[in-house]
Design a protein around this motif. Sequence first.
Motif, mmCIF file in Angstrom:
data_model
loop_
_atom_site.group_PDB
_atom_site.id
_atom_site.type_symbol
_atom_site.label_atom_id
_atom_site.label_comp_id
_atom_site.label_asym_id
_atom_site.label_seq_id
_atom_site.Cartn_x
_atom_site.Cartn_y
_atom_site.Cartn_z
ATOM 1 N N LEU A 16 0.832 -1.202 0.000
ATOM 2 C CA LEU A 16 0.000 0.000 0.000
ATOM 3 C C LEU A 16 0.868 1.254 0.000
ATOM 4 C CD1 LEU A 16 -3.026 0.521 -0.050
ATOM 5 C CD2 LEU A 16 -2.993 0.683 2.437
ATOM 6 N N MET A 17 1.984 1.224 0.709
ATOM 7 C CA MET A 17 2.914 2.358 0.716
ATOM 8 C C MET A 17 3.411 2.648 -0.702
ATOM 9 S SD MET A 17 6.697 2.662 2.525
ATOM 10 C CE MET A 17 7.343 1.315 1.509
ATOM 11 N N GLN A 18 3.802 1.600 -1.428
ATOM 12 C CA GLN A 18 4.297 1.787 -2.783
ATOM 13 C C GLN A 18 3.206 2.313 -3.703
ATOM 14 O OE1 GLN A 18 7.641 1.362 -3.469
ATOM 15 N NE2 GLN A 18 7.004 2.492 -5.303
ATOM 16 N N LYS A 19 1.987 1.842 -3.491
ATOM 17 C CA LYS A 19 0.847 2.305 -4.291
ATOM 18 C C LYS A 19 0.615 3.798 -4.083
ATOM 19 C CE LYS A 19 -4.024 1.060 -5.106
ATOM 20 N NZ LYS A 19 -5.129 0.173 -4.662
ATOM 21 N N ILE A 20 0.623 4.228 -2.815
ATOM 22 C CA ILE A 20 0.427 5.643 -2.494
ATOM 23 C C ILE A 20 1.550 6.484 -3.107
ATOM 24 C CG2 ILE A 20 0.429 7.325 -0.603
ATOM 25 C CD1 ILE A 20 -0.901 5.136 1.141
ATOM 26 N N LYS A 21 2.779 6.005 -2.961
ATOM 27 C CA LYS A 21 3.935 6.732 -3.498
ATOM 28 C C LYS A 21 3.817 6.896 -5.016
ATOM 29 C CE LYS A 21 9.001 6.648 -3.531
ATOM 30 N NZ LYS A 21 10.217 5.923 -3.062
ATOM 31 N N ASN A 22 3.472 5.824 -5.707
ATOM 32 C CA ASN A 22 3.350 5.891 -7.162
ATOM 33 C C ASN A 22 2.242 6.847 -7.587
ATOM 34 O OD1 ASN A 22 5.409 4.019 -7.407
ATOM 35 N ND2 ASN A 22 4.038 2.261 -7.664
ATOM 36 N N TYR A 23 1.095 6.786 -6.902
ATOM 37 C CA TYR A 23 -0.019 7.676 -7.228
ATOM 38 C C TYR A 23 0.390 9.146 -7.084
ATOM 39 C CZ TYR A 23 -3.722 4.084 -7.416
ATOM 40 O OH TYR A 23 -4.522 3.031 -7.765
ATOM 41 N N LEU A 24 1.024 9.464 -5.968
ATOM 42 C CA LEU A 24 1.380 10.863 -5.715
ATOM 43 C C LEU A 24 2.456 11.364 -6.674
ATOM 44 C CD1 LEU A 24 1.307 10.934 -1.809
ATOM 45 C CD2 LEU A 24 -0.300 12.026 -3.373
ATOM 46 N N LEU A 25 3.365 10.486 -7.068
ATOM 47 C CA LEU A 25 4.372 10.872 -8.065
ATOM 48 C C LEU A 25 3.717 11.150 -9.411
ATOM 49 C CD1 LEU A 25 7.278 8.386 -7.180
ATOM 50 C CD2 LEU A 25 7.241 10.873 -6.817
ATOM 51 N N GLU A 26 2.660 10.383 -9.733
ATOM 52 C CA GLU A 26 1.922 10.618 -10.982
ATOM 53 C C GLU A 26 1.238 11.979 -10.979
ATOM 54 O OE1 GLU A 26 -0.750 7.357 -11.505
ATOM 55 O OE2 GLU A 26 0.857 5.893 -11.858
ATOM 56 N N PHE A 27 0.915 12.475 -9.772
ATOM 57 C CA PHE A 27 0.326 13.804 -9.644
ATOM 58 C C PHE A 27 1.400 14.894 -9.549
ATOM 59 C CE2 PHE A 27 -3.629 11.629 -8.261
ATOM 60 C CZ PHE A 27 -4.548 12.363 -9.001
ATOM 61 N N ASN A 28 2.650 14.505 -9.841
ATOM 62 C CA ASN A 28 3.786 15.440 -9.861
ATOM 63 C C ASN A 28 4.141 16.010 -8.490
ATOM 64 O OD1 ASN A 28 4.246 15.246 -12.705
ATOM 65 N ND2 ASN A 28 2.500 16.630 -13.037
ATOM 66 N N LEU A 29 3.800 15.304 -7.427
ATOM 67 C CA LEU A 29 4.307 15.674 -6.111
ATOM 68 C C LEU A 29 5.716 15.109 -5.956
ATOM 69 C CD1 LEU A 29 1.195 16.159 -5.736
ATOM 70 C CD2 LEU A 29 1.536 15.521 -3.348
ATOM 71 N N SER A 30 6.504 15.704 -5.093
ATOM 72 C CA SER A 30 7.899 15.305 -4.926
ATOM 73 C C SER A 30 8.066 14.446 -3.679
ATOM 74 C CB SER A 30 8.800 16.542 -4.808
ATOM 75 O OG SER A 30 8.681 17.362 -5.949
ATOM 76 N N TYR A 31 8.773 13.312 -3.853
ATOM 77 C CA TYR A 31 9.055 12.464 -2.687
ATOM 78 C C TYR A 31 10.303 13.000 -2.002
ATOM 79 C CZ TYR A 31 9.491 8.438 0.328
ATOM 80 O OH TYR A 31 9.554 7.628 1.436
ATOM 81 N N ASP A 32 10.177 13.307 -0.720
ATOM 82 C CA ASP A 32 11.293 13.866 0.046
ATOM 83 C C ASP A 32 11.161 13.402 1.491
ATOM 84 O OD1 ASP A 32 13.174 15.366 1.435
ATOM 85 O OD2 ASP A 32 12.812 17.198 0.307
ATOM 86 N N SER A 33 11.940 12.395 1.872
ATOM 87 C CA SER A 33 11.850 11.858 3.228
ATOM 88 C C SER A 33 12.602 12.719 4.241
ATOM 89 C CB SER A 33 12.400 10.424 3.264
ATOM 90 O OG SER A 33 13.761 10.416 2.866
ATOM 91 N N THR A 34 13.367 13.700 3.757
ATOM 92 C CA THR A 34 14.143 14.558 4.652
ATOM 93 C C THR A 34 13.336 15.765 5.124
ATOM 94 O OG1 THR A 34 16.181 13.912 3.510
ATOM 95 C CG2 THR A 34 16.295 15.853 4.928
ATOM 96 N N GLU A 35 12.679 16.439 4.191
ATOM 97 C CA GLU A 35 11.922 17.646 4.526
ATOM 98 C C GLU A 35 10.521 17.600 3.918
ATOM 99 O OE1 GLU A 35 14.317 20.899 3.164
ATOM 100 O OE2 GLU A 35 15.564 20.890 4.976
ATOM 101 N N PRO A 36 9.711 16.619 4.318
ATOM 102 C CA PRO A 36 8.367 16.507 3.730
ATOM 103 C C PRO A 36 7.392 17.539 4.303
ATOM 104 C CG PRO A 36 8.647 14.864 5.435
ATOM 105 C CD PRO A 36 9.962 15.570 5.323
ATOM 106 N N ASP A 37 6.452 17.953 3.472
ATOM 107 C CA ASP A 37 5.354 18.798 3.943
ATOM 108 C C ASP A 37 4.283 17.940 4.603
ATOM 109 O OD1 ASP A 37 6.372 21.306 2.825
ATOM 110 O OD2 ASP A 37 5.945 20.365 0.882
ATOM 111 N N ILE A 38 4.142 16.709 4.107
ATOM 112 C CA ILE A 38 3.155 15.791 4.660
ATOM 113 C C ILE A 38 3.768 14.394 4.731
ATOM 114 C CG2 ILE A 38 2.094 15.287 2.407
ATOM 115 C CD1 ILE A 38 -0.612 15.156 3.902
ATOM 116 N N VAL A 39 3.481 13.689 5.822
ATOM 117 C CA VAL A 39 3.936 12.310 6.007
ATOM 118 C C VAL A 39 2.703 11.422 6.081
ATOM 119 C CG1 VAL A 39 5.079 10.675 7.541
ATOM 120 C CG2 VAL A 39 6.078 12.935 7.170
#
Length: 264
Positions: A16-39
Amino acid sequence: MKFAVISRGDETSNALMQKIKNYLLEFNLSYDSTEPDIVITVGGDGTLLYAFHQYTHRLNDTSFVGVHTGHLGFYADWKPEEVERLVIHIAKTPFKIVEYPLLEVIVRHNNSAKSERYLALNECSVKSVVGSLVMDLEIKGELFETFRGDGLCISTPSGSTAYNKALGGAILHPSLASIQISEMASINNRVYRTIGSPLVLPQHHTCLLKPLNDVDFHITIDHLSMVEKSVKSIQCRVAEEKIRFARFRPFPFWKRVKESFING
């Protein structure tokens, strides 16, 4: 917007984590585990507790939302089948921020000017490693009682449904800026006497625990556990910081309490 996803680590949660990550990347959001706006956490309340402690240095900038892959939690309130809806909300909808109070714990040691500061989302518990816990409890600088028993639990309002409730503490709405002190098997007889009831302290009140015997203490901060030696005092109060939750729909706290403890 930058995001991070944290999984409980089991196969279902990881998928489910990978699914969420892929969906959000498709919406052009940026994955950033260091300085995220939302976790986004995937697992349960324990997973969100873990994530909170990974980002205590970014509480003013990072918001949290939880997806549960087991029992419905107080923090993880989205279901796996709602993931697509949640992703669209995150990508397209300006979300509401809800802030809840935290517990600040400062541990001071004898013969040392250095202190250790912790933040708890749920609670701090204090027990002696060997024998009964014997401590003076001061409130606002005044001695309130000398506690003798198994231990003490100091909880936040949002943590009042956890260990605190198991000890007979009150359930507090998480919007209340307060902390609650609950006893674990206090000793009450003709010689020793405690209040025998949970205490709720407001934001501007500080409680100070002072050991009366030289023993090691087992202190927990949420899921973190440690043994502290030569403790001078343990100070607890409502923290200046707060945790920020991203809300995309109403969060009926009392309904959640009813579902969890009465008729889920």
